[in-house]
Design an enzyme around this catalytic site. Sequence first.
Site, PDB file in Angstrom:
ATOM      1  N   SER A 152      -6.026  -4.313 -10.657  1.00  0.00           N
ATOM      2  CA  SER A 152      -6.083  -2.472 -10.469  1.00  0.00           C
ATOM      3  C   SER A 152      -7.410  -2.043  -9.899  1.00  0.00           C
ATOM      4  O   SER A 152      -7.736  -2.852  -8.945  1.00  0.00           O
ATOM      5  CB  SER A 152      -5.684  -2.129 -11.985  1.00  0.00           C
ATOM      6  N   HIS A 175       2.447  -3.017 -14.358  1.00  0.00           N
ATOM      7  CA  HIS A 175       1.205  -3.163 -14.021  1.00  0.00           C
ATOM      8  C   HIS A 175       0.230  -3.828 -15.029  1.00  0.00           C
ATOM      9  O   HIS A 175       0.197  -3.377 -16.272  1.00  0.00           O
ATOM     10  CB  HIS A 175       0.733  -1.828 -13.991  1.00  0.00           C
TER      11      HIS A 175
HETATM   12  C1  GCU Z   1      -5.112   4.604 -12.497  1.00  0.00           C
HETATM   13  C2  GCU Z   1      -5.096   4.421 -10.971  1.00  0.00           C
HETATM   14  C3  GCU Z   1      -4.773   3.256 -10.302  1.00  0.00           C
HETATM   15  C4  GCU Z   1      -5.561   2.318 -10.829  1.00  0.00           C
HETATM   16  C5  GCU Z   1      -5.242   2.033 -12.235  1.00  0.00           C
HETATM   17  C6  GCU Z   1      -6.033   1.116 -13.010  1.00  0.00           C
HETATM   18  O1  GCU Z   1      -3.599   4.280 -12.518  1.00  0.00           O
HETATM   19  O2  GCU Z   1      -4.536   5.657 -10.638  1.00  0.00           O
HETATM   20  O3  GCU Z   1      -5.509   3.604  -9.038  1.00  0.00           O
HETATM   21  O4  GCU Z   1      -5.613   1.040 -10.152  1.00  0.00           O
HETATM   22  O5  GCU Z   1      -5.581   3.457 -12.943  1.00  0.00           O
HETATM   23  O6  GCU Z   1      -7.070   0.723 -12.736  1.00  0.00           O
HETATM   24  O7  GCU Z   1      -5.571   0.447 -13.747  1.00  0.00           O
END
Ligand code: GCU
Length: 408
Positions: A245, A386
Amino acid sequence: MGLDVNFKETNVPEYGLPDPLTCIDGTKIDDERLWFEKRRPELLELFEQHMYGKMPGKPEKISFKITSIDKNALKGKATRKEIAIVLENNHLELQMDMLMYLPNVQPKPISTFIGLNFFGNHSIYHDPNISLSKQWMPTKIALGIVKHRATEKSRGVRSSKWPIEFIIDRGYGLSTIYCGDIDPDFDDGFQNGVHPLFYTKRQTKPAADEWGTIGAWAWGLQRAMDYFENDDDIDNRRVIVMGHSRLGKTALWAGANDPRFAIVISNNSGCGGAALYRRKFGETISHINYQFPHWFCEHFKRYNDNEEQLPVDQHMLLSLIAPRPVYVASAEKDLWSDPRGEFLSAKYADLVYKVLGTDGLNTNEMPGIHQPILSTIGYHIREGGHDVLNYDWERYLDFADFHFGITS
Ligand code: GCU
């Protein structure tokens, strides 16, 4: 557009992508020499200027101290070490604490994964001997983080994302640092974290083309690499930088800058990571700059709702890693990260990988769920959301074995 979110493929606009193989002055790149001499430096500078900001080089002083070592960790399977990496510049000091697990049976030097973690080294495995982080972190009662500090309850709360025993059994090491050691993840105008170490006289925040938090994290990963070069246990030609992420975006930027990382892995890195901005699917530049104004450089805000003007897109970020292996991983339900945009970025980076004599990405079509591709550009999409799951780690280990020529 503003802050509306598009999750429909039919709403993706028609877009053209900038060509990684055409220089600003129109020169077409068709060989390795021109790529490395002309186009690669030019592209790197565009990413610095418009997106992640310039980062400094090594600090004036860097020192390493082993703060704990246990040769009998994981029931004798591994050696656990904690290393204080102390960075000094302009009479200011910053300490990053690295946790390492190295397999005991594997002949040295050992190949290691290095990845930043979100909630402290102690969160990645339930072991009372790992030092509990004292740093600021986002309060999360469910994770045992109270009033911005970790408590004993937060030990091991992230262990599902870091299958240490499995990694050790496959013959690899695992090294990790809490990202907040380098720069705590909130917008404080860059007063804490590493930035002040590099301010010039009277400077109080990074200039519009200087590093934000992602740049700082990537810089921290490079300092971990400096440590590996000084540790005889580690095969510093086989260090794999991995991140999930926001830390996946970071792994890509670190890998793009620093050829010492032999393999680069981005897990669900999405916007600002592997995904193409011009698709405007899921998270966009406006969203990310609005919610995380400190992640990128100030100039990046020019591209809010203005993707077409950005001189680069993220296939070019992947291409900066060429010819080294890079792996992009998506998750089916992680639409915020735009899985198709992550795939297409890999596909368009293939042009550069091919010019550099590799097999690039071994497919033209986005593969189905659980059909990993292990060419020099690797890719998979798995079911679920995710996260970093064992499925992902299994692929990364296969990918590393494959590219390091390891057969079991
Ligand atoms: C949020 C953000 C993302 C990122 C994520 C994370 O959702 O909008 O860009 O990748 O956090 O780091 O878990």
